[in-house]
Every structure is written in structure tokens, then in C-alpha cells.
Enzyme design. Structure first.
Site, mmCIF file in Angstrom:
data_model
loop_
_atom_site.group_PDB
_atom_site.id
_atom_site.type_symbol
_atom_site.label_atom_id
_atom_site.label_comp_id
_atom_site.label_asym_id
_atom_site.label_seq_id
_atom_site.Cartn_x
_atom_site.Cartn_y
_atom_site.Cartn_z
ATOM 1 N N GLY A 25 0.813 -1.222 0.000
ATOM 2 C CA GLY A 25 0.000 0.000 0.000
ATOM 3 C C GLY A 25 0.843 1.267 0.000
ATOM 4 O O GLY A 25 0.370 2.334 0.409
ATOM 5 N N THR A 26 2.054 1.154 -0.490
ATOM 6 C CA THR A 26 2.978 2.295 -0.541
ATOM 7 C C THR A 26 2.361 3.494 -1.265
ATOM 8 O O THR A 26 2.427 4.635 -0.790
ATOM 9 C CB THR A 26 4.259 1.895 -1.309
ATOM 10 N N THR A 27 1.770 3.220 -2.424
ATOM 11 C CA THR A 27 1.215 4.280 -3.267
ATOM 12 C C THR A 27 0.140 5.058 -2.506
ATOM 13 O O THR A 27 0.095 6.292 -2.553
ATOM 14 C CB THR A 27 0.589 3.641 -4.538
ATOM 15 N N TRP A 28 -0.680 4.327 -1.808
ATOM 16 C CA TRP A 28 -1.767 4.911 -1.016
ATOM 17 C C TRP A 28 -1.209 5.771 0.114
ATOM 18 O O TRP A 28 -1.620 6.918 0.323
ATOM 19 C CB TRP A 28 -2.612 3.758 -0.458
ATOM 20 N N HIS A 81 11.780 0.945 0.908
ATOM 21 C CA HIS A 81 11.385 -0.427 1.262
ATOM 22 C C HIS A 81 12.459 -1.058 2.158
ATOM 23 O O HIS A 81 12.401 -2.253 2.440
ATOM 24 C CB HIS A 81 11.264 -1.296 0.006
ATOM 25 N N ARG A 125 0.843 -5.089 5.396
ATOM 26 C CA ARG A 125 -0.372 -5.687 4.827
ATOM 27 C C ARG A 125 -0.290 -7.190 5.059
ATOM 28 O O ARG A 125 0.831 -7.739 5.122
ATOM 29 C CB ARG A 125 -0.386 -5.390 3.320
ATOM 30 N N ARG A 131 -4.303 -2.149 -8.894
ATOM 31 C CA ARG A 131 -4.882 -3.374 -9.457
ATOM 32 C C ARG A 131 -6.297 -3.543 -8.925
ATOM 33 O O ARG A 131 -7.253 -3.198 -9.581
ATOM 34 C CB ARG A 131 -3.992 -4.581 -9.136
ATOM 35 N N GLY A 170 -6.857 -3.249 -5.038
ATOM 36 C CA GLY A 170 -6.889 -2.424 -3.829
ATOM 37 C C GLY A 170 -7.845 -2.924 -2.757
ATOM 38 O O GLY A 170 -8.440 -2.134 -2.031
HETATM 39 P P1 A3P Z 1 -3.484 -5.168 -5.221
HETATM 40 O O1 A3P Z 1 -2.476 -5.720 -6.154
HETATM 41 O O2 A3P Z 1 -3.922 -6.163 -4.184
HETATM 42 O O3 A3P Z 1 -4.638 -4.537 -5.894
HETATM 43 P P2 A3P Z 1 2.212 -0.649 -3.443
HETATM 44 O O4 A3P Z 1 1.609 0.692 -3.548
HETATM 45 O O5 A3P Z 1 2.939 -0.897 -2.173
HETATM 46 O O6 A3P Z 1 2.988 -0.983 -4.665
HETATM 47 O O7 A3P Z 1 1.005 -1.673 -3.355
HETATM 48 C C1 A3P Z 1 0.122 -1.853 -4.423
HETATM 49 C C2 A3P Z 1 -1.155 -2.426 -3.881
HETATM 50 O O8 A3P Z 1 -1.906 -1.387 -3.249
HETATM 51 C C3 A3P Z 1 -2.020 -2.959 -4.992
HETATM 52 O O9 A3P Z 1 -2.777 -3.990 -4.389
HETATM 53 C C4 A3P Z 1 -2.848 -1.735 -5.340
HETATM 54 O O10 A3P Z 1 -4.012 -2.012 -6.047
HETATM 55 C C5 A3P Z 1 -3.131 -1.197 -3.948
HETATM 56 N N1 A3P Z 1 -3.469 0.228 -3.945
HETATM 57 C C6 A3P Z 1 -2.929 1.226 -4.686
HETATM 58 N N2 A3P Z 1 -3.507 2.394 -4.406
HETATM 59 C C7 A3P Z 1 -4.437 2.151 -3.465
HETATM 60 C C8 A3P Z 1 -5.386 2.972 -2.775
HETATM 61 N N3 A3P Z 1 -5.479 4.268 -3.020
HETATM 62 N N4 A3P Z 1 -6.183 2.389 -1.862
HETATM 63 C C9 A3P Z 1 -6.102 1.058 -1.623
HETATM 64 N N5 A3P Z 1 -5.230 0.224 -2.243
HETATM 65 C C10 A3P Z 1 -4.405 0.762 -3.164
#
Ligand code: A3P
Length: 306
Positions: free
Chosen positions: A54-57, A118, A140, A272, A274
Site C-alpha cells: 500500500g505504498t502508493t496509497w 522499502h 499488509r 490493481r 486495492g
Molecule cells: P493489489 O495488487 O492487491 O490490488 P504498493 O503501492 O505498495 O505498490 O502496493 C500496491 C497495492 O496497493 C495494490 O494492491 C494496489 O491495487 C493497492 N493500492 C494502490 N492504491 C491504493 C489505494 N489508493 N487504496 C487502496 N489500495 C491501493
């Protein structure tokens, strides 16, 4: 550094074990450079995750929190509407220190500087450990993290699912051989720090953020020193930030549907599904049980559960 001759590697490249964790060759150069050169400031904020946790979030939320007086218009004029969160909050070892012979110029970063990494706790640059900078760790559950990582890796390397069977990747993940793995040691390093130094390390869970985003956003705001004022609460600023940073909003933005970040990865690869529990669509009952049992063993007695 020993390479791993018996493994084809998680991403079709040799992985190297360094300080107990697995890295690609390219990544490792960034790790070493940032360990050597990065000078933390007490006012810095560092976002830390295992890949696909959930890094992006977390980047989107923290950026919005810190910059909410500068960019109060969340719906029309906000940097997140036109930039992928990874562009706004760079990784230390994957962006800023990735080029061997070129150190980044960090003078343009306003205070508090916001970075992400990371890196496992043991590998954080000394200056980070010696400073009083704030560390936010987001974890997670391992089943969803693994499934997300498997999808991401396939996409990144244009590997088809059939040529990278999930069972093979799963075996490696269980043995700790994954990007920045072992997963559990990564989580535990920060969990322990969050218990011992709670004023320095905030420990968040993806599942709890999905369950109660408002509460977790408030906790985060307080921890990084910018709590919501009664007026902001009344004006619904927390809800605005939650909406802007939601999977639905971010994944539907033009920039995240079509753009690429500097390392060449497509922005849409970071969005993907989320959701919590998508592992059920990919792991057999036996696989889930095996991962649960490893998790139980590894986290036994530490007070952390998934
Ligand atoms: P999934 O592959 O299970 O959908 P990271 O940001 O660490 O690379 O992680 C990516 C995961 O976080 C992906 O999970 C992605 O869909 C999910 N993700 C990205 N943005 C998000 C958001 N705003 N809220 C919830 N999940 C999110």
C-alpha cells in the site's frame, strides 16, 4: 556479495542477500549508496513498506496531509490529480540514490522532507537511526501482499502467468526469497521499533486503513505533527483527503491510467484491485494454510497478528 545460483530469481534476475534481506543487483546499488550518503534531518518523514503493502496509497495520503494548506482544492487543483504518488514522494534507494555516480540534490525539498523506502530496519542509513525523524510503517497481510507482488512482477517483466506459475513464486516467498524479503523479518523489525519507540515509529495496517480510513488518517496526521484543527474537521478536510487518495479516485485519473514513472514502470501497475482478501482468488486452501502457519510461527508472542 553472494548471488543465488540455485534460484532463477524472483524477477528473472539474480537476487542478492544483504544484511539478511533479498535485493536485485540494481536495487542493491541504491541501497548501498543511500546507506552511505543519505543524511537524515530530524524533521524528515520516512514512509516504509514491504513492496505491495500500500505504498502508493500511503504516499498519496501523507503528501496530501503535509501540503493541505498549500493545495486546499482537492477536487480541481491538486498535484495528485496530475502526478502519480511515486513522483511526488520518491524512494530513497530506488529513485534518489539509484544512480551509482550521481548523488541527488535534495535542496529543493521543502521541510519536512518526505521520502519513502522499502529498506528493512536493519538496513536504514545510520543517519536515520541517529536522528529523531518520523518513520511511518505500513504493513499488509502476507497473503494479499504475496498475490499483489506476483501480479506486479509478472506485469513488470512482461512475464505471462503461465511462465511464472504462482506455486513457484509461492515456494520462494515462503522461504523468504522475495523482493526485500523475508516478509516477516521486514515487518518485525519495524514492529519492534514501534513498540520501543512509539514516538518515532508509527505502525499502520492496510486492512485497518481500509476498514476505517478516517481514523487512520487522523492518527497519521497527529503522528507527523499536523493534526486536524476543529475547523478542518468541521469543513470535512479529512473526508476530502480520504476521497482524493481512495483507490477509486486515483486509479481513474488519466495520469494513472496512461503515464509512466521515471524507472519506466506504468502508473497503472500500482493500481490493481486495492482490496482486502483478493488472495482467495489465487491461493488454494493448502497454500493459505501454509502461509498462515509460517506467519503464526514467525510472529509468535510478539503481539502482532494479521
Ligand atoms: P493489489 O495488487 O492487491 O490490488 P504498493 O503501492 O505498495 O505498490 O502496493 C500496491 C497495492 O496497493 C495494490 O494492491 C494496489 O491495487 C493497492 N493500492 C494502490 N492504491 C491504493 C489505494 N489508493 N487504496 C487502496 N489500495 C491501493
Amino acid at each position: 556479495l553472494p548471488s543465488l545460483p540455485t534460484e532463477k530469481g524472483w524477477v528473472a534476475a539474480n537476487l542478492h542477500q544483504y544484511q539478511g534481506f533479498w535485493h536485485t543487483t540494481r536495487q542493491l546499488a541504491g541501497v548501498l549508496s543511500c546507506q552511505k550518503h543519505f543524511q537524515a534531518k530530524n524533521s524528515d518523514i520516512l514512509l516504509v513498506t514491504n513492496p505491495k503493502s500500500g505504498t502508493t496509497w500511503l504516499k498519496a495520503i501523507t503528501f496530501s496531509l503535509l501540503n493541505r494548506s498549500r493545495y486546499p482544492d482537492f477536487a480541481h487543483q491538486h498535484p495528485l490529480l496530475t502526478n502519480n504518488p511515486h513522483v511526488l514522494v520518491p524512494f530513497l534507494e530506488l529513485d534518489l540514490y539509484i544512480h551509482k555516480n550521481q548523488l541527488p540534490n535534495l535542496s529543493s525539498f521543502a521541510s519536512p522532507r518526505l521520502f519513502s523506502t522499502h529498506l528493512p530496519y536493519i538496513s536504514l542509513p545510520k543517519s536515520v537511526k541517529l536522528s529523531t525523524c518520523k518513520v511511518v510503517y505500513l504493513c499488509r497481510n502476507p497473503k494479499d501482499t504475496f498475490v499483489s507482488l506476483w501480479h506486479f512482477t509478472n506485469r513488470l517483466r512482461s512475464i505471462s502467468k503461465s511462465s511464472n506459475p504462482i506455486e513457484e513464486s509461492f515456494r520462494k516467498f515462503c522461504r523468504g526469497v522475495s523482493l526485500y524479503g523475508p516478509f516477516w523479518d521486514h515487518v518485525l523489525g519495524y514492529w519492534k521499533e514501534s513498540l520501543e519507540r512509539s514516538e518515532r515509529v508509527l505502525f499502520l495496517k492496510f486492512e485497518e486503513m481500509k476498514e476505517n480510513p478516517i481514523l487512520e488518517i487522523r492518527r497519521l496526521a497527529e503522528f507527523i505533527g499536523c493534526p486536524f484543527s476543529p475547523e478542518e474537521e468541521e469543513n470535512g478536510v479529512v473526508e476530502d483527503i480520504m476521497r482524493l487518495c481512495s483507490f477509486e479516485t486515483l486509479s481513474n485519473l488519466e495520469v494513472n491510467k496512461n503515464g509512466k514513472i521515471s524507472s519506466g514502470e506504468e502508473n497503472k501497475a500500482f493500481f490493481r484491485r486495492g482490496e482486502v482478501g483478493d488472495w482467495m482468488n489465487y491461493l488454494t486452501a493448502e497454500m493459505a494454510q501454509e502461509l498462515d502457519s509460517i506467519t503464526q510461527q514467525k510472529l509468535n508472542g510478539c503481539g502482532l497478528m494479521f
